[in-house]
Write an enzyme that holds these catalytic residues in place. Sequence first.
Site, PDB file in Angstrom:
ATOM      1  N   TYR A   4     -14.777   2.219   8.596  1.00 39.95           N
ATOM      2  CA  TYR A   4     -13.315   2.355   8.711  1.00 39.95           C
ATOM      3  C   TYR A   4     -12.941   3.136   9.975  1.00 39.95           C
ATOM      4  CZ  TYR A   4      -8.708   4.347   7.408  1.00 39.95           C
ATOM      5  OH  TYR A   4      -7.402   4.759   7.381  1.00 39.95           O
ATOM      6  N   GLY A  49       0.817  -1.213   0.000  1.00 38.78           N
ATOM      7  CA  GLY A  49       0.000   0.000   0.000  1.00 38.78           C
ATOM      8  C   GLY A  49       0.851   1.264   0.000  1.00 38.78           C
ATOM      9  N   ARG A  54      -1.039  -8.538  -2.375  1.00 41.93           N
ATOM     10  CA  ARG A  54      -0.469  -8.233  -3.692  1.00 41.93           C
ATOM     11  C   ARG A  54       1.047  -8.394  -3.675  1.00 41.93           C
ATOM     12  NH1 ARG A  54      -2.541  -2.244  -3.764  1.00 41.93           N
ATOM     13  NH2 ARG A  54      -2.088  -2.567  -1.575  1.00 41.93           N
TER      14      ARG A  54
HETATM   15  N1  SER Z   1      -6.995   8.560   3.883  1.00 41.19           N
HETATM   16  C1  SER Z   1      -7.941   7.763   4.595  1.00 41.19           C
HETATM   17  C2  SER Z   1      -9.205   7.625   3.854  1.00 41.19           C
HETATM   18  O1  SER Z   1      -9.506   8.518   3.109  1.00 41.19           O
HETATM   19  C3  SER Z   1      -8.241   8.376   5.935  1.00 41.19           C
HETATM   20  O2  SER Z   1      -7.417   7.792   6.863  1.00 41.19           O
HETATM   21  O3  SER Z   1      -9.891   6.682   4.043  1.00 41.19           O
END
Ligand code: SER
Length: 338
Positions: free
Chosen positions: A153, A13, A37
Amino acid sequence: MRKRGILITGAAGEIGDSLIRSLSDQGETQIVTLDLRPLPPENAKLSTHIQGDLMDQALLARLVSEYEIATIYHLAALLSTRAEFSPEMAHQVNVEGTLHLLRLASEQSQWRGEPVLFLFPSSIAAYGMPNLETKAQYPRVREWEWNYPTTMYGCNKLYCEMLGIYYSQYFRQLAADRPVTLDFRALRFPGLISAFTVPSGGTSDYGPEMLHYAAKGEAYAAFVREDTCIPFMAMPDAVTALLKLAAVPARALSRRVYNVTSFSLTAAEFGEMVQRFFPQAQITFKPDLKRQGIVDSWPAGLNDNDARRDWGWKPTYDLERSFSEYLVPNISQRYQPA
Ligand code: SER
């Protein structure tokens, strides 16, 4: 004999990409990486890569049978927009995956008789501002304020911070022979911008996307309103923050979860910066109401005083330097015809 190593999950990532190079520059010889990956060829040379699933317990067991893991950078996660499309899968990867690794780190700590260092990137998504008025009223949130995430998230990140603290400080707290436990440390990052990778599945992506599209010479419609404001940071600073936090002695830390930030600006200001360096850039604003709702719930800025006080955190790249010294030169080169 097991080989001593540093483990990076989610190594293919955006953060992983830069972290591998920095660790390797620091002379870390045994970097073990894990990702679904493959790694890009330049990074594959710098580490021993295991292409596999964090959820595969047998794979983790094999990993610790070969390596004595002293430090873990657990970067694997499904980002905020992507997680909204498959929330239960996100929970599995983001929470259960983290739990597997915390268990592994905990067992390794006991086995070694000293704590495994566990570095965890958390996020502005751990915050949830209820409306734009409140967001304007609290422009620089402290770590303990507004912890009401609105995304899967964000919930996952906030909960994993707590799990990390639990495993470090309270795991088997009632046992007579309380074992040595791991040393969990987390950073709440703002939106990160890399010159070398393009983000996917995040909601702060409109910033880096403006830049990458402009450098490619393609038009870009940002999915947020022009007045949308969140904090950002250039990727080298994110990696510096992780490495600095990893290096600081435990006694210097007054908390396990720290805000870090660099600069806050609106999407319109972001667009103006891009336009300054790429005068041909065609940037428009076409808000996607759902993604807009997510970014509106994120704070306009983070108060990172504790990180500054406890371990000398300070970004190297402010807005001007991020663009002129890191982003623009490297992104321009990336899209130059060979
Ligand atoms: N950059 C991340 C997102 O946009 C936030 O931690 O999910």
